[in-house]
Design a protein around this motif. Structure first.
Motif, PDB file in Angstrom:
ATOM      1  N   PRO A  23       0.696  -1.140  -0.028  1.00 48.37           N
ATOM      2  CA  PRO A  23       0.195   0.215  -0.068  1.00 48.37           C
ATOM      3  C   PRO A  23       0.787   1.117  -0.140  1.00 48.37           C
ATOM      4  N   ASP A  26       2.226   3.705  -5.083  1.00 52.04           N
ATOM      5  CA  ASP A  26       1.132   4.142  -5.919  1.00 52.04           C
ATOM      6  C   ASP A  26       1.055   3.661  -7.210  1.00 52.04           C
ATOM      7  N   GLU A  47      -4.743   3.098  -8.672  1.00 52.45           N
ATOM      8  CA  GLU A  47      -6.066   3.959  -8.446  1.00 52.45           C
ATOM      9  C   GLU A  47      -6.586   3.563  -9.898  1.00 52.45           C
ATOM     10  N   ARG A  59      -8.816  -2.315  -0.769  1.00 49.60           N
ATOM     11  CA  ARG A  59      -8.286  -1.127  -0.083  1.00 49.60           C
ATOM     12  C   ARG A  59      -6.962  -1.170   0.601  1.00 49.60           C
ATOM     13  N   ASP A  63      -4.198   1.870   0.241  1.00 50.58           N
ATOM     14  CA  ASP A  63      -3.957   2.909   1.342  1.00 50.58           C
ATOM     15  C   ASP A  63      -3.538   2.137   2.691  1.00 50.58           C
ATOM     16  N   ASN A  65      -3.110   3.431   5.629  1.00 49.73           N
ATOM     17  CA  ASN A  65      -3.690   3.788   6.759  1.00 49.73           C
ATOM     18  C   ASN A  65      -5.056   3.348   6.938  1.00 49.73           C
ATOM     19  N   TYR A  66      -5.364   2.214   5.976  1.00 41.80           N
ATOM     20  CA  TYR A  66      -6.903   1.675   5.853  1.00 41.80           C
ATOM     21  C   TYR A  66      -7.423   1.306   7.273  1.00 41.80           C
TER      22      TYR A  66
END
Length: 72
Positions: A23, A26, A47, A59, A63, A65-66
């Motif tokens: 995560p 990117d 994305e 997710r 991410d 920090n999900y």
């Protein structure tokens, strides 16, 4: 593993699965599957990719920090 580009529905062969599930990264490197000849490796924003079924990527792959976001 093959993923699909959201806007064009083109398939992309992912080169490094670790890159995909991390995560903190990117982009992923893959090869667009257009035509009959092997394409050069290119970079794709995670994305902008979905599974060939149209389902979004998990997710936790996008991410870092999900867990914090779901705790609130």
């Amino acid at each position: 593993m093959f993923l699909q580009i959201k806007d064009t529905s083109d398939l992309v062969k992912i080169i490094d699965i670790q890159e995909l599930i991390d995560p903190n990264i990117d982009i992923v490197h893959g090869k667009d599957q257009e035509g009959q000849e092997e394409q050069d490796t290119d970079s794709f924003l995670k994305e902008n990719l979905v599974f060939p079924s149209g389902e979004n990527l998990p997710r936790c792959w996008l991410d870092a920090n999900y867990r914090k976001a779901t705790a609130n």
